[in-house]
Design a protein around this motif. Structure first.
Motif, PDB file in Angstrom:
ATOM      1  N   HIS A 176     -68.843  43.377 -42.622  1.00 47.16           N
ATOM      2  CA  HIS A 176     -69.974  43.122 -43.519  1.00 47.16           C
ATOM      3  C   HIS A 176     -70.757  44.409 -43.768  1.00 47.16           C
ATOM      4  CE1 HIS A 176     -74.237  41.887 -44.293  1.00 47.16           C
ATOM      5  NE2 HIS A 176     -73.627  41.141 -45.195  1.00 47.16           N
ATOM      6  N   ALA A 177     -70.912  45.228 -42.728  1.00 40.74           N
ATOM      7  CA  ALA A 177     -71.623  46.500 -42.890  1.00 40.74           C
ATOM      8  C   ALA A 177     -70.866  47.416 -43.844  1.00 40.74           C
ATOM      9  CB  ALA A 177     -71.815  47.169 -41.534  1.00 40.74           C
ATOM     10  N   GLN A 178     -69.534  47.438 -43.729  1.00 34.05           N
ATOM     11  CA  GLN A 178     -68.744  48.282 -44.629  1.00 34.05           C
ATOM     12  C   GLN A 178     -68.799  47.762 -46.060  1.00 34.05           C
ATOM     13  OE1 GLN A 178     -67.275  51.321 -43.950  1.00 34.05           O
ATOM     14  NE2 GLN A 178     -67.190  51.288 -46.190  1.00 34.05           N
ATOM     15  N   TRP A 179     -68.731  46.438 -46.226  1.00 35.42           N
ATOM     16  CA  TRP A 179     -68.861  45.857 -47.569  1.00 35.42           C
ATOM     17  C   TRP A 179     -70.211  46.238 -48.171  1.00 35.42           C
ATOM     18  CZ3 TRP A 179     -72.464  42.534 -49.653  1.00 35.42           C
ATOM     19  CH2 TRP A 179     -72.167  42.026 -50.929  1.00 35.42           C
ATOM     20  N   THR A 180     -71.256  46.157 -47.363  1.00 35.31           N
ATOM     21  CA  THR A 180     -72.591  46.511 -47.847  1.00 35.31           C
ATOM     22  C   THR A 180     -72.635  47.962 -48.302  1.00 35.31           C
ATOM     23  OG1 THR A 180     -73.595  44.904 -46.327  1.00 35.31           O
ATOM     24  CG2 THR A 180     -75.040  46.603 -47.245  1.00 35.31           C
ATOM     25  N   SER A 181     -72.034  48.838 -47.514  1.00 39.70           N
ATOM     26  CA  SER A 181     -72.015  50.249 -47.889  1.00 39.70           C
ATOM     27  C   SER A 181     -71.259  50.457 -49.200  1.00 39.70           C
ATOM     28  CB  SER A 181     -71.379  51.085 -46.775  1.00 39.70           C
ATOM     29  OG  SER A 181     -71.474  52.462 -47.068  1.00 39.70           O
ATOM     30  N   ASP A 182     -70.137  49.765 -49.355  1.00 39.76           N
ATOM     31  CA  ASP A 182     -69.361  49.892 -50.585  1.00 39.76           C
ATOM     32  C   ASP A 182     -70.166  49.447 -51.806  1.00 39.76           C
ATOM     33  OD1 ASP A 182     -67.220  50.786 -49.088  1.00 39.76           O
ATOM     34  OD2 ASP A 182     -66.204  48.837 -49.051  1.00 39.76           O
ATOM     35  N   GLN A 183     -71.009  48.418 -51.624  1.00 38.21           N
ATOM     36  CA  GLN A 183     -71.773  47.875 -52.742  1.00 38.21           C
ATOM     37  C   GLN A 183     -73.086  48.612 -52.973  1.00 38.21           C
ATOM     38  OE1 GLN A 183     -70.416  45.344 -54.625  1.00 38.21           O
ATOM     39  NE2 GLN A 183     -68.659  45.666 -53.272  1.00 38.21           N
ATOM     40  N   ALA A 184     -73.778  48.980 -51.890  1.00 37.65           N
ATOM     41  CA  ALA A 184     -75.130  49.511 -52.019  1.00 37.65           C
ATOM     42  C   ALA A 184     -75.171  51.016 -52.243  1.00 37.65           C
ATOM     43  CB  ALA A 184     -75.956  49.150 -50.776  1.00 37.65           C
ATOM     44  N   THR A 185     -74.249  51.747 -51.639  1.00 31.97           N
ATOM     45  CA  THR A 185     -74.306  53.206 -51.753  1.00 31.97           C
ATOM     46  C   THR A 185     -74.230  53.684 -53.194  1.00 31.97           C
ATOM     47  OG1 THR A 185     -73.340  53.418 -49.539  1.00 31.97           O
ATOM     48  CG2 THR A 185     -73.328  55.371 -50.934  1.00 31.97           C
ATOM     49  N   PRO A 186     -73.377  53.104 -54.047  1.00 33.47           N
ATOM     50  CA  PRO A 186     -73.385  53.537 -55.447  1.00 33.47           C
ATOM     51  C   PRO A 186     -74.712  53.276 -56.154  1.00 33.47           C
ATOM     52  CG  PRO A 186     -71.341  52.396 -54.943  1.00 33.47           C
ATOM     53  CD  PRO A 186     -72.250  52.182 -53.769  1.00 33.47           C
ATOM     54  N   LEU A 187     -75.445  52.237 -55.736  1.00 33.89           N
ATOM     55  CA  LEU A 187     -76.754  51.972 -56.337  1.00 33.89           C
ATOM     56  C   LEU A 187     -77.751  53.068 -55.975  1.00 33.89           C
ATOM     57  CD1 LEU A 187     -77.140  48.133 -55.660  1.00 33.89           C
ATOM     58  CD2 LEU A 187     -76.240  49.267 -57.708  1.00 33.89           C
ATOM     59  N   ILE A 188     -77.572  53.648 -54.795  1.00 36.53           N
ATOM     60  CA  ILE A 188     -78.497  54.676 -54.313  1.00 36.53           C
ATOM     61  C   ILE A 188     -78.134  56.041 -54.871  1.00 36.53           C
ATOM     62  CG2 ILE A 188     -79.429  55.785 -52.237  1.00 36.53           C
ATOM     63  CD1 ILE A 188     -78.432  53.178 -50.740  1.00 36.53           C
ATOM     64  N   LEU A 189     -76.844  56.373 -54.847  1.00 39.30           N
ATOM     65  CA  LEU A 189     -76.385  57.717 -55.220  1.00 39.30           C
ATOM     66  C   LEU A 189     -75.857  57.812 -56.645  1.00 39.30           C
ATOM     67  CD1 LEU A 189     -74.454  58.636 -51.949  1.00 39.30           C
ATOM     68  CD2 LEU A 189     -76.810  59.231 -52.548  1.00 39.30           C
ATOM     69  N   GLY A 190     -75.606  56.656 -57.271  1.00 39.40           N
ATOM     70  CA  GLY A 190     -75.026  56.681 -58.603  1.00 39.40           C
ATOM     71  C   GLY A 190     -73.534  56.892 -58.610  1.00 39.40           C
ATOM     72  N   LYS A 191     -72.909  56.806 -57.441  1.00 38.79           N
ATOM     73  CA  LYS A 191     -71.461  56.998 -57.339  1.00 38.79           C
ATOM     74  C   LYS A 191     -70.994  56.422 -56.013  1.00 38.79           C
ATOM     75  CE  LYS A 191     -72.007  61.513 -55.130  1.00 38.79           C
ATOM     76  NZ  LYS A 191     -71.705  62.954 -55.167  1.00 38.79           N
ATOM     77  N   PRO A 192     -69.733  55.999 -55.911  1.00 42.11           N
ATOM     78  CA  PRO A 192     -69.196  55.554 -54.623  1.00 42.11           C
ATOM     79  C   PRO A 192     -68.947  56.745 -53.710  1.00 42.11           C
ATOM     80  CG  PRO A 192     -67.477  55.525 -56.280  1.00 42.11           C
ATOM     81  CD  PRO A 192     -68.754  55.868 -57.004  1.00 42.11           C
ATOM     82  N   VAL A 193     -68.888  56.485 -52.427  1.00 42.16           N
ATOM     83  CA  VAL A 193     -68.635  57.535 -51.442  1.00 42.16           C
ATOM     84  C   VAL A 193     -67.391  57.171 -50.660  1.00 42.16           C
ATOM     85  CG1 VAL A 193     -69.494  58.746 -49.402  1.00 42.16           C
ATOM     86  CG2 VAL A 193     -71.064  58.126 -51.249  1.00 42.16           C
ATOM     87  N   ALA A 194     -66.367  57.997 -50.753  1.00 38.82           N
ATOM     88  CA  ALA A 194     -65.135  57.772 -49.987  1.00 38.82           C
ATOM     89  C   ALA A 194     -65.373  58.176 -48.543  1.00 38.82           C
ATOM     90  CB  ALA A 194     -63.983  58.572 -50.576  1.00 38.82           C
ATOM     91  N   ARG A 195     -64.862  57.392 -47.620  1.00 43.17           N
ATOM     92  CA  ARG A 195     -64.974  57.728 -46.208  1.00 43.17           C
ATOM     93  C   ARG A 195     -64.014  58.869 -45.914  1.00 43.17           C
ATOM     94  NH1 ARG A 195     -65.495  53.204 -41.913  1.00 43.17           N
ATOM     95  NH2 ARG A 195     -66.673  54.899 -41.032  1.00 43.17           N
ATOM     96  N   ASP A 196     -64.542  59.918 -45.324  1.00 48.83           N
ATOM     97  CA  ASP A 196     -63.744  61.131 -45.100  1.00 48.83           C
ATOM     98  C   ASP A 196     -64.009  61.637 -43.688  1.00 48.83           C
ATOM     99  OD1 ASP A 196     -62.144  63.320 -45.394  1.00 48.83           O
ATOM    100  OD2 ASP A 196     -63.643  64.506 -46.455  1.00 48.83           O
ATOM    101  N   ARG A 197     -63.497  60.899 -42.728  1.00 47.49           N
ATOM    102  CA  ARG A 197     -63.710  61.299 -41.341  1.00 47.49           C
ATOM    103  C   ARG A 197     -62.878  62.537 -41.033  1.00 47.49           C
ATOM    104  NH1 ARG A 197     -65.476  56.780 -37.605  1.00 47.49           N
ATOM    105  NH2 ARG A 197     -64.749  58.235 -36.057  1.00 47.49           N
ATOM    106  N   ARG A 198     -63.525  63.507 -40.412  1.00 49.41           N
ATOM    107  CA  ARG A 198     -62.877  64.788 -40.124  1.00 49.41           C
ATOM    108  C   ARG A 198     -61.785  64.621 -39.083  1.00 49.41           C
ATOM    109  NH1 ARG A 198     -67.132  69.185 -38.914  1.00 49.41           N
ATOM    110  NH2 ARG A 198     -67.428  68.808 -41.130  1.00 49.41           N
ATOM    111  N   ARG A 199     -60.632  65.207 -39.362  1.00 48.63           N
ATOM    112  CA  ARG A 199     -59.546  65.202 -38.384  1.00 48.63           C
ATOM    113  C   ARG A 199     -59.929  66.097 -37.219  1.00 48.63           C
ATOM    114  NH1 ARG A 199     -54.356  63.589 -38.688  1.00 48.63           N
ATOM    115  NH2 ARG A 199     -52.863  64.555 -37.298  1.00 48.63           N
TER     116      ARG A 199
END
Length: 267
Positions: A176-199
């Motif tokens: 649910h937290a990840q779904w929220t991030s997928d939906q809400a982050t574009p409203l805040i930043l104007g764009k989606p954010v891909a998860r990019d965890r550093r290797r």
């Protein structure tokens, strides 16, 4: 109210604290809008080091264990197992704390708090404004879950001990937290954010734990599918009954069959 506490007052931590305050102020309305959940009256983020995380996680585990076992007639072995949980929690936090994005706890009054190790953000590649925003939206979603269920499901109980990947409350909370991030982050930043965890090169212990987490990753993927399908089918208002209606959490079998769980959601 937004509280951001800094355990060790360095210039970098103070700067990060101000950045977090700004992001939380922007993010809270978006999280409430997409989830349909009210934020707690006090949103708390604490910047700690590994020792601070270990102490806080141990104390939280002790409180949860006391709550979860109140009134139970435990065997001698069970009492010893319960008594060992805070020490085990302290040990685990010290060993893997640097691999965690954040840790959710609740204080003695049941108020949620998100613990973040600044150095862990560096290590995980989560210090850019976009990645930090996505992370904090996930943290806000989980704090809203705590407020909705009054701490009965999130953070999950510690007794009885449940194997990783079989704790449905944790799986649904995370998804649910990840779904929220997928939906809400574009409203805040104007764009989606891909998860990019550093290797990164992990410690031997983290490598071993990672092998065990393969099963956890599969279960989390199932939970993500369940939440995505439920939100698409019935929307947040009906989905949110999961936080307030006893016995509505999906079963492990229902994680594999989301449609059967969606049918159980109250209108």
């Amino acid at each position: 109210m937004i509280n951001v506490y800094v355990q060790h007052e360095t210039a970098r931590c103070e700067e990060l604290a101000e950045q977090i305050r700004g992001i939380l102020t922007q993010a809270m309305p978006a999280v409430e809008k997409v989830t349909g959940l009210a934020m707690p009256d006090r949103v708390t983020v604490e910047l700690v080091d590994v020792d601070g995380l270990a102490a806080a996680w141990s104390a939280f585990t002790r409180r949860q264990a006391e709550r979860d076992t109140a009134g139970l007639d435990l065997t001698e072995w069970q009492r010893k197992r319960v008594a060992s949980l805070p020490l085990a929690a302290r040990w685990a936090a010290r060993k893997v704390g640097m691999s965690e994005e954040y840790t959710l706890i609740a204080n003695s009054a049941g108020r949620p708090s998100t613990l973040i190790i600044p150095e862990a953000l560096d290590r995980l590649g989560l210090t850019t404004p976009d990645q930090l925003c996505a992370l904090l939206v996930r943290a806000l979603a989980q704090q809203a879950q705590v407020a909705a269920c009054e701490g009965s499901l999130v953070p999950p109980p510690v007794w009885p001990v449940i194997r990783p990947g079989r704790d449905v409350a944790e799986l649904v909370s995370h998804a649910h937290a990840q779904w929220t991030s997928d939906q809400a982050t574009p409203l805040i930043l104007g764009k989606p954010v891909a998860r990019d965890r550093r290797r990164r090169q992990g410690t031997f212990l983290e490598t071993v734990i990672g092998l065990f987490e393969v099963g956890l990753a599969k279960q989390r993927a199932r939970a993500t599918t369940l939440v995505d399908q439920a939100m698409a089918a019935v929307g947040p208002d009906r989905f949110n009954h999961v936080w307030t209606v006893d016995g509505l959490l999906p079963t492990l079998d229902e994680l594999r069959q989301p449609v059967s769980w969606i049918r159980r959601l109250p209108a």
